[in-house]
Design an enzyme around this catalytic site. Structure first.
Site, PDB file in Angstrom:
ATOM      1  CE  LYS A  65      65.394  60.550  28.504  1.00  0.00           C
ATOM      2  NZ  LYS A  65      64.931  59.601  29.522  1.00  0.00           N
ATOM      3  CD  GLU A  69      69.336  62.040  34.231  1.00  0.00           C
ATOM      4  OE1 GLU A  69      68.236  61.493  34.395  1.00  0.00           O
ATOM      5  OE2 GLU A  69      69.473  63.164  33.721  1.00  0.00           O
ATOM      6  CE  LYS A  83      71.829  66.706  24.641  1.00  0.00           C
ATOM      7  NZ  LYS A  83      72.824  66.838  25.701  1.00  0.00           N
TER       8      LYS A  83
END
Length: 394
Positions: free
Chosen positions: A117, A175, A283
């Site tokens: 992340k 991002e 995920k």
């Protein structure tokens, strides 16, 4: 009950204040870990006392309302937040909930897409017939700011995609961030790389944004028409083929033990990376299973963020300076005996403001615990009062 309600409302107000600083002003006041603890305390209170409800609860909101400086647009599919995991036990419970929801037994094998992340700014890019048409910030998850002109200055964002298998209408999400090596040349203007990315995307003039070395990594999608991929790992491969950058550390993994091993491996590499990561997102790889699982409140049931533990070390305060920010704000900074925290040499720690110094009773000469969470500048976590010099003065 009135006492419980008062405690709850105080925590909600505090969270709203921190959200405003984080999302609107790009000036985080607390570490991610402290924020997650506060958020968790609110959710636990709500679970225990059903009468506690606020429109500003983290169970209802994502991010912060869009700025008035930009036009606002509805996201065609909401940009949700993620639930957090901090331990192996949390991950086991996450998988157990999935199996229960799907009415599957323990033998059912779940394949995860494990994606580091990146600590940056979320953006959603709308492509119609292969052409980049609009870019939105996360905003409050339902409505975002139109920052198309600023996003268009980022080289990593393709402006036209000619591949025949590219969906005719899709929101590509990812991002925006600044590499740590690029941040070195602009660090006088910003507190950290995330602040720099956020501040740059919110410039009124795209020419100002263009001067900042922004990057974009794609990892998911919102609305789509014509997407042929059936799982996340194939979708990530396609993103590469279509000209988007993806995280080189992405992996497909099954089994909690293997997720933990990968988590440890990535955490060890963390200080050598040229971008800040604050955890790994897991995920469910299969899109059909994702659809079956759906969402709960403002988070998907099929994904979770496994946060890295923050890095702490003990040091001594040598002096306290006052720094003047680019907006004229005065920030007290502790000059500390240089220490290595998570592979980074730290000699300064923010003291945030005068109230923080009074609340923690921080003084020159104190032995303190310093935390560097990888996502905000190092700060003083606590003072060891047993080691305070006798002649110490406030």
């Amino acid at each position: 009950m009135d006492k419980i309600k008062k405690i709850y409302e105080e925590k909600i107000n505090l969270l709203s204040k921190y959200n405003k600083f984080y999302y609107e002003k790009s000036e985080p006041k607390i570490s991610d870990q402290q924020y997650d603890i506060l958020k968790n305390e609110i959710l636990l209170l709500e679970n225990k006392y059903k009468f506690l409800r606020s429109k500003n609860s983290p169970s209802k909101i994502v991010g912060y309302k869009p700025s008035k400086n930009f036009k606002k647009f509805q996201h065609r599919v909401s940009m949700l937040s993620l639930s957090n995991a901090f331990s192996e036990e949390d991950l086991k419970n996450f998988e157990k909930r999935i199996l229960n929801f799907l009415s599957e037994n323990q033998e059912f094998k779940i394949l995860y897409s494990a994606e580091p992340k990146i600590d940056g700014i979320s953006a959603s890019l709308t492509y119609k017939n292969g052409k980049f048409e609009r870019g939105l910030s996360r905003g409050d998850g339902k409505e975002g700011e139109d920052i198309t002109s600023n996003l268009a200055t980022i080289k990593d964002i393709p402006k036209k995609i000619l591949d025949k298998d590219f969906p005719r209408d899709i929101d590509i999400r990812g991002e925006v961030f600044i590499k740590n090596s690029d941040f070195e040349s602009i660090k006088e203007k910003f507190a950290n790389p995330r602040n720099a990315a956020s501040g740059s995307l919110r410039q009124k003039n795209p020419e100002d944004t263009k001067k900042i070395p922004l990057n974009f990594i794609a990892y998911t999608f919102g609305f789509e028409q014509g997407l042929k991929q059936k799982n996340q790992s194939d979708y990530l491969k396609k993103l590469d083929e279509w000209g988007f950058k993806t995280n080189p550390l992405n992996k497909t993994i099954s089994g909690i033990k293997n997720l933990i091993q990968n988590y440890k491996n990535v955490e060890q590499q963390r200080t050598n990376l040229d971008f800040d990561i604050d955890g790994i997102v897991y995920k469910i790889n299969n899109f059909e299973l994702q659809k079956r699982l759906g969402n709960v409140a403002n988070a998907p049931r099929w994904a979770i963020a496994h946060k890295f533990s923050s890095n702490k070390a003990i040091s001594k305060i040598l002096d306290i300076d006052i720094q003047i920010g680019r907006t004229g704000a005065l920030t007290p900074v502790a000059k500390i005996k240089p220490i290595n925290i998570g592979g980074v040499l730290v000699s300064n720690a923010t003291l945030h403001n005068e109230d923080e110094i009074k609340r923690k009773d921080i003084r020159i000469g104190d032995t303190v615990t310093v935390e560097r969470a990888g996502d905000v500048i190092p700060h003083i976590l606590s003072v060891d009062f047993n080691k305070r010099p006798k002649k110490s003065a406030k």
